[in-house]
Design a protein around this motif. Sequence first.
Motif, short mmCIF file in Angstrom:
data_model
loop_
_atom_site.label_atom_id
_atom_site.label_comp_id
_atom_site.label_asym_id
_atom_site.label_seq_id
_atom_site.Cartn_x
_atom_site.Cartn_y
_atom_site.Cartn_z
N PRO A 147 0.81 -1.23 0.00
CA PRO A 147 0.00 0.00 0.00
C PRO A 147 0.84 1.27 0.00
CG PRO A 147 -0.93 -1.59 1.52
CD PRO A 147 0.38 -2.16 1.05
N ALA A 148 1.99 1.24 0.69
CA ALA A 148 2.83 2.43 0.76
C ALA A 148 3.40 2.79 -0.61
CB ALA A 148 3.98 2.19 1.73
N GLY A 149 3.53 1.80 -1.46
CA GLY A 149 4.06 2.06 -2.79
C GLY A 149 3.00 2.45 -3.79
N CYS A 150 1.76 2.32 -3.40
CA CYS A 150 0.64 2.64 -4.29
C CYS A 150 0.24 4.09 -4.08
CB CYS A 150 -0.54 1.71 -4.00
SG CYS A 150 -1.93 1.96 -5.12
N THR A 151 0.97 4.99 -4.70
CA THR A 151 0.72 6.41 -4.56
C THR A 151 0.37 7.01 -5.91
OG1 THR A 151 3.02 7.01 -4.98
CG2 THR A 151 2.42 6.50 -2.70
N MET A 152 -0.18 8.19 -5.88
CA MET A 152 -0.51 8.88 -7.11
C MET A 152 0.76 9.18 -7.91
SD MET A 152 -3.72 9.10 -7.57
CE MET A 152 -3.75 10.33 -8.88
N ASP A 153 1.88 9.46 -7.19
CA ASP A 153 3.13 9.74 -7.89
C ASP A 153 3.60 8.54 -8.69
OD1 ASP A 153 3.21 12.30 -6.92
OD2 ASP A 153 4.56 11.85 -5.25
N ALA A 154 3.51 7.35 -8.07
CA ALA A 154 3.93 6.13 -8.76
C ALA A 154 3.04 5.86 -9.97
CB ALA A 154 3.89 4.95 -7.80
N ALA A 155 1.74 6.01 -9.78
CA ALA A 155 0.81 5.79 -10.89
C ALA A 155 1.03 6.80 -12.00
CB ALA A 155 -0.62 5.86 -10.38
N SER A 156 1.24 8.05 -11.64
CA SER A 156 1.46 9.10 -12.64
C SER A 156 2.73 8.84 -13.43
CB SER A 156 1.55 10.47 -11.96
OG SER A 156 0.32 10.81 -11.34
N ALA A 157 3.78 8.37 -12.73
CA ALA A 157 5.04 8.08 -13.41
C ALA A 157 4.86 6.93 -14.40
CB ALA A 157 6.11 7.74 -12.39
N ASP A 158 4.15 5.89 -13.98
CA ASP A 158 3.92 4.75 -14.86
C ASP A 158 3.09 5.16 -16.07
OD1 ASP A 158 3.99 1.69 -15.24
OD2 ASP A 158 1.85 2.13 -15.32
N MET A 159 2.05 5.94 -15.84
CA MET A 159 1.20 6.38 -16.94
C MET A 159 1.96 7.31 -17.89
SD MET A 159 -2.35 6.92 -14.79
CE MET A 159 -3.34 7.49 -16.18
N LYS A 160 2.82 8.16 -17.33
CA LYS A 160 3.61 9.07 -18.17
C LYS A 160 4.57 8.28 -19.04
CE LYS A 160 4.66 13.12 -19.65
NZ LYS A 160 3.64 13.90 -20.41
N LEU A 161 5.20 7.25 -18.47
CA LEU A 161 6.11 6.42 -19.25
C LEU A 161 5.36 5.72 -20.39
CD1 LEU A 161 8.89 5.15 -19.67
CD2 LEU A 161 8.26 3.39 -18.01
N SER A 162 4.18 5.22 -20.08
CA SER A 162 3.36 4.57 -21.12
C SER A 162 2.96 5.56 -22.20
CB SER A 162 2.10 3.95 -20.49
OG SER A 162 2.43 2.93 -19.58
N GLU A 163 2.63 6.79 -21.78
CA GLU A 163 2.24 7.82 -22.74
C GLU A 163 3.40 8.17 -23.66
OE1 GLU A 163 0.45 12.40 -22.86
OE2 GLU A 163 1.00 11.46 -20.95
N LEU A 164 4.61 8.28 -23.09
CA LEU A 164 5.79 8.61 -23.89
C LEU A 164 6.09 7.49 -24.89
CD1 LEU A 164 8.09 10.13 -21.12
CD2 LEU A 164 7.00 11.35 -23.00
N THR A 165 5.96 6.25 -24.44
CA THR A 165 6.17 5.10 -25.32
C THR A 165 5.16 5.10 -26.45
OG1 THR A 165 7.03 3.79 -23.47
CG2 THR A 165 6.31 2.58 -25.42
N TYR A 166 3.93 5.40 -26.11
CA TYR A 166 2.82 5.46 -27.07
C TYR A 166 3.09 6.54 -28.12
CZ TYR A 166 -2.04 6.31 -28.62
OH TYR A 166 -3.19 6.49 -29.34
N ALA A 167 3.45 7.75 -27.65
CA ALA A 167 3.69 8.87 -28.56
C ALA A 167 4.89 8.59 -29.46
CB ALA A 167 3.91 10.15 -27.76
N ARG A 168 5.93 7.98 -28.89
CA ARG A 168 7.12 7.67 -29.69
C ARG A 168 6.80 6.66 -30.80
NH1 ARG A 168 10.32 6.60 -25.80
NH2 ARG A 168 10.06 4.33 -25.77
N ALA A 169 5.98 5.67 -30.45
CA ALA A 169 5.60 4.66 -31.45
C ALA A 169 4.81 5.30 -32.59
CB ALA A 169 4.77 3.56 -30.78
#
Length: 227
Positions: free
Chosen positions: A156-178
Amino acid sequence: MASEFSRTLSLLRQERGVSQRTAAGDLGISQALLSHYENGIREPGLAFVVRACDYYHVSADFILGRTLSRDGSMLTTEEILSASEPGNVLQGSVLATLQSKLLSGAVGVLFGLLGKLGDKQAINAAAAYLGTAVYQLYRHFYRAAGANEAYFSLDPAGCTMDAASADMKLSELTYARALRGQAARKADFPDLSAEALAAAYPGRNQSLTQVLSGADARLSSLTERDT
Protein backbone atom coordinates in the motif's frame (compact mmCIF):
# COMPACT_ATOMS: atom_id res chain seq x y z
CA MET A 1 -26.71 -4.38 -29.68
CA ALA A 2 -28.92 -7.09 -28.14
CA SER A 3 -26.99 -7.00 -24.85
CA GLU A 4 -27.23 -3.19 -24.72
CA PHE A 5 -30.98 -3.39 -25.32
CA SER A 6 -31.63 -5.99 -22.62
CA ARG A 7 -29.56 -4.11 -20.04
CA THR A 8 -31.17 -0.76 -20.85
CA LEU A 9 -34.66 -2.28 -20.81
CA SER A 10 -34.07 -3.68 -17.33
CA LEU A 11 -32.56 -0.44 -16.01
CA LEU A 12 -35.45 1.65 -17.33
CA ARG A 13 -37.98 -0.56 -15.55
CA GLN A 14 -36.03 -0.36 -12.29
CA GLU A 15 -35.69 3.39 -12.68
CA ARG A 16 -39.46 3.68 -13.15
CA GLY A 17 -39.95 1.68 -9.97
CA VAL A 18 -42.33 -0.94 -11.33
CA SER A 19 -42.20 -4.69 -11.05
CA GLN A 20 -41.51 -6.91 -14.01
CA ARG A 21 -45.10 -8.16 -13.75
CA THR A 22 -46.53 -4.65 -13.88
CA ALA A 23 -44.33 -3.57 -16.77
CA ALA A 24 -45.18 -6.72 -18.72
CA GLY A 25 -48.90 -6.05 -18.28
CA ASP A 26 -48.54 -2.43 -19.35
CA LEU A 27 -46.55 -3.51 -22.40
CA GLY A 28 -49.03 -6.18 -23.36
CA ILE A 29 -46.79 -9.23 -22.98
CA SER A 30 -46.30 -11.98 -20.41
CA GLN A 31 -43.90 -11.56 -17.50
CA ALA A 32 -41.94 -14.56 -18.74
CA LEU A 33 -41.43 -12.96 -22.14
CA LEU A 34 -40.33 -9.65 -20.61
CA SER A 35 -37.88 -11.56 -18.42
CA HIS A 36 -36.43 -13.16 -21.54
CA TYR A 37 -36.06 -9.74 -23.17
CA GLU A 38 -34.42 -8.22 -20.10
CA ASN A 39 -31.99 -11.13 -19.77
CA GLY A 40 -31.10 -11.23 -23.43
CA ILE A 41 -32.54 -14.71 -23.96
CA ARG A 42 -34.85 -13.55 -26.73
CA GLU A 43 -34.90 -10.55 -29.05
CA PRO A 44 -38.14 -8.57 -29.46
CA GLY A 45 -39.75 -7.46 -32.67
CA LEU A 46 -40.01 -3.87 -33.81
CA ALA A 47 -43.55 -3.49 -32.46
CA PHE A 48 -42.39 -4.20 -28.90
CA VAL A 49 -39.42 -1.83 -29.21
CA VAL A 50 -41.81 0.95 -30.24
CA ARG A 51 -44.15 0.20 -27.29
CA ALA A 52 -41.21 0.13 -24.87
CA CYS A 53 -39.96 3.50 -26.17
CA ASP A 54 -43.39 5.03 -25.64
CA TYR A 55 -43.75 3.41 -22.21
CA TYR A 56 -40.39 4.66 -20.92
CA HIS A 57 -40.43 7.92 -22.91
CA VAL A 58 -37.09 7.33 -24.63
CA SER A 59 -35.87 7.17 -28.22
CA ALA A 60 -35.26 3.92 -30.08
CA ASP A 61 -31.57 4.84 -30.40
CA PHE A 62 -31.33 5.15 -26.63
CA ILE A 63 -33.05 1.86 -25.82
CA LEU A 64 -30.93 0.07 -28.45
CA GLY A 65 -27.73 1.46 -26.95
CA ARG A 66 -26.82 3.63 -29.95
CA THR A 67 -26.80 6.89 -28.00
CA LEU A 68 -26.57 8.05 -24.38
CA SER A 69 -29.33 10.62 -24.83
CA ARG A 70 -32.92 9.63 -24.18
CA ASP A 71 -34.25 11.74 -27.01
CA GLY A 72 -31.64 10.48 -29.45
CA SER A 73 -29.42 13.56 -29.37
CA MET A 74 -25.98 13.94 -27.85
CA LEU A 75 -25.68 14.46 -24.11
CA THR A 76 -23.29 17.18 -23.00
CA THR A 77 -20.72 16.49 -20.32
CA GLU A 78 -22.53 18.89 -18.02
CA GLU A 79 -25.78 16.94 -18.43
CA ILE A 80 -24.07 13.67 -17.59
CA LEU A 81 -22.32 15.12 -14.55
CA SER A 82 -25.50 16.81 -13.30
CA ALA A 83 -27.22 13.44 -13.43
CA SER A 84 -25.60 12.64 -10.09
CA GLU A 85 -27.24 15.58 -8.33
CA PRO A 86 -29.76 14.76 -5.57
CA GLY A 87 -33.26 14.39 -6.93
CA ASN A 88 -32.10 13.51 -10.43
CA VAL A 89 -33.42 10.23 -11.77
CA LEU A 90 -30.01 9.21 -13.17
CA GLN A 91 -28.30 8.01 -10.02
CA GLY A 92 -26.52 4.88 -8.85
CA SER A 93 -26.44 2.02 -11.33
CA VAL A 94 -28.13 3.98 -14.10
CA LEU A 95 -25.56 6.79 -13.99
CA ALA A 96 -22.75 4.24 -13.72
CA THR A 97 -24.09 2.43 -16.77
CA LEU A 98 -24.17 5.65 -18.79
CA GLN A 99 -20.60 6.54 -17.84
CA SER A 100 -19.47 3.00 -18.57
CA LYS A 101 -21.07 3.12 -22.03
CA LEU A 102 -19.45 6.48 -22.68
CA LEU A 103 -15.93 5.34 -21.82
CA SER A 104 -16.14 1.84 -23.26
CA GLY A 105 -17.40 3.29 -26.54
CA ALA A 106 -14.56 5.82 -26.71
CA VAL A 107 -11.92 3.22 -25.82
CA GLY A 108 -13.39 0.87 -28.40
CA VAL A 109 -12.91 3.46 -31.14
CA LEU A 110 -9.35 4.20 -30.01
CA PHE A 111 -8.28 0.56 -30.06
CA GLY A 112 -10.14 0.01 -33.31
CA LEU A 113 -8.02 2.74 -34.88
CA LEU A 114 -4.84 1.39 -33.30
CA GLY A 115 -5.69 -2.06 -34.63
CA LYS A 116 -5.95 -0.67 -38.15
CA LEU A 117 -2.56 1.00 -37.75
CA GLY A 118 -1.14 -2.28 -36.48
CA ASP A 119 1.60 -0.92 -34.20
CA LYS A 120 2.06 -3.43 -31.37
CA GLN A 121 4.07 -1.04 -29.21
CA ALA A 122 1.42 1.68 -29.42
CA ILE A 123 -1.37 -0.78 -28.64
CA ASN A 124 0.45 -2.20 -25.60
CA ALA A 125 1.40 1.27 -24.33
CA ALA A 126 -2.21 2.47 -24.60
CA ALA A 127 -3.40 -0.61 -22.72
CA ALA A 128 -0.77 -0.08 -20.01
CA TYR A 129 -1.76 3.58 -19.59
CA LEU A 130 -5.45 2.81 -19.20
CA GLY A 131 -4.75 -0.30 -17.11
CA THR A 132 -2.82 1.72 -14.54
CA ALA A 133 -5.64 4.27 -14.33
CA VAL A 134 -8.17 1.50 -13.66
CA TYR A 135 -5.81 -0.14 -11.16
CA GLN A 136 -5.41 3.10 -9.21
CA LEU A 137 -9.13 3.88 -9.14
CA TYR A 138 -10.09 0.34 -8.16
CA ARG A 139 -7.48 0.25 -5.42
CA HIS A 140 -8.81 3.47 -3.91
CA PHE A 141 -12.27 1.86 -3.92
CA TYR A 142 -10.86 -1.34 -2.42
CA ARG A 143 -9.11 0.57 0.37
CA ALA A 144 -12.15 2.71 1.19
CA ALA A 145 -14.29 -0.43 1.43
CA GLY A 146 -11.91 -1.83 4.05
CA ALA A 147 -10.93 -4.84 1.95
CA ASN A 148 -7.69 -6.74 2.58
CA GLU A 149 -4.98 -5.13 0.45
CA ALA A 150 -2.85 -8.27 0.71
CA TYR A 151 -4.80 -9.15 -2.45
CA PHE A 152 -2.31 -6.94 -4.30
CA SER A 153 1.39 -7.67 -4.56
CA LEU A 154 2.28 -3.96 -4.46
CA ASP A 155 2.56 -2.71 -0.88
CA PRO A 156 0.00 0.00 0.00
CA ALA A 157 2.83 2.43 0.76
CA GLY A 158 4.06 2.06 -2.79
CA CYS A 159 0.64 2.64 -4.29
CA THR A 160 0.72 6.41 -4.56
CA MET A 161 -0.51 8.88 -7.11
CA ASP A 162 3.13 9.74 -7.89
CA ALA A 163 3.93 6.13 -8.76
CA ALA A 164 0.81 5.79 -10.89
CA SER A 165 1.46 9.10 -12.64
CA ALA A 166 5.04 8.08 -13.41
CA ASP A 167 3.92 4.75 -14.86
CA MET A 168 1.20 6.38 -16.94
CA LYS A 169 3.61 9.07 -18.17
CA LEU A 170 6.11 6.42 -19.25
CA SER A 171 3.36 4.57 -21.12
CA GLU A 172 2.24 7.82 -22.74
CA LEU A 173 5.79 8.61 -23.89
CA THR A 174 6.17 5.10 -25.32
CA TYR A 175 2.82 5.46 -27.07
CA ALA A 176 3.69 8.87 -28.56
CA ARG A 177 7.12 7.67 -29.69
CA ALA A 178 5.60 4.66 -31.45
CA LEU A 179 3.10 6.88 -33.29
CA ARG A 180 5.82 9.35 -34.29
CA GLY A 181 7.80 6.44 -35.68
CA GLN A 182 4.82 5.36 -37.76
CA ALA A 183 4.36 8.90 -39.04
CA ALA A 184 8.06 9.16 -39.95
CA ARG A 185 7.74 5.94 -41.95
CA LYS A 186 4.69 7.46 -43.67
CA ALA A 187 2.40 4.71 -42.41
CA ASP A 188 -1.15 4.54 -43.70
CA PHE A 189 -3.06 6.10 -40.79
CA PRO A 190 -6.86 5.57 -40.65
CA ASP A 191 -9.12 8.38 -41.87
CA LEU A 192 -10.03 10.45 -38.79
CA SER A 193 -12.64 12.67 -40.41
CA ALA A 194 -16.00 12.87 -38.64
CA GLU A 195 -17.71 11.18 -41.58
CA ALA A 196 -15.25 8.27 -41.69
CA LEU A 197 -15.39 7.66 -37.95
CA ALA A 198 -19.18 7.78 -37.90
CA ALA A 199 -19.30 5.22 -40.70
CA ALA A 200 -16.68 2.91 -39.17
CA TYR A 201 -17.91 3.15 -35.57
CA PRO A 202 -21.64 3.99 -35.56
CA GLY A 203 -22.84 4.92 -32.08
CA ARG A 204 -19.43 4.51 -30.45
CA ASN A 205 -18.06 7.49 -32.36
CA GLN A 206 -20.50 9.69 -30.44
CA SER A 207 -19.01 8.41 -27.18
CA LEU A 208 -15.51 9.34 -28.35
CA THR A 209 -16.70 12.83 -29.27
CA GLN A 210 -18.26 13.34 -25.86
CA VAL A 211 -15.22 12.04 -23.96
CA LEU A 212 -12.88 14.27 -25.98
CA SER A 213 -15.13 17.29 -25.55
CA GLY A 214 -15.44 16.78 -21.79
CA ALA A 215 -11.70 16.29 -21.26
CA ASP A 216 -10.90 19.26 -23.46
CA ALA A 217 -13.21 21.47 -21.40
CA ARG A 218 -11.74 20.30 -18.08
CA LEU A 219 -8.15 20.75 -19.22
CA SER A 220 -8.90 24.17 -20.70
CA SER A 221 -10.45 25.21 -17.41
CA LEU A 222 -7.32 24.16 -15.51
CA THR A 223 -5.13 26.04 -17.93
CA GLU A 224 -7.19 29.20 -17.51
CA ARG A 225 -6.79 29.01 -13.73
CA ASP A 226 -3.01 28.91 -14.05
CA THR A 227 -2.86 32.02 -16.25
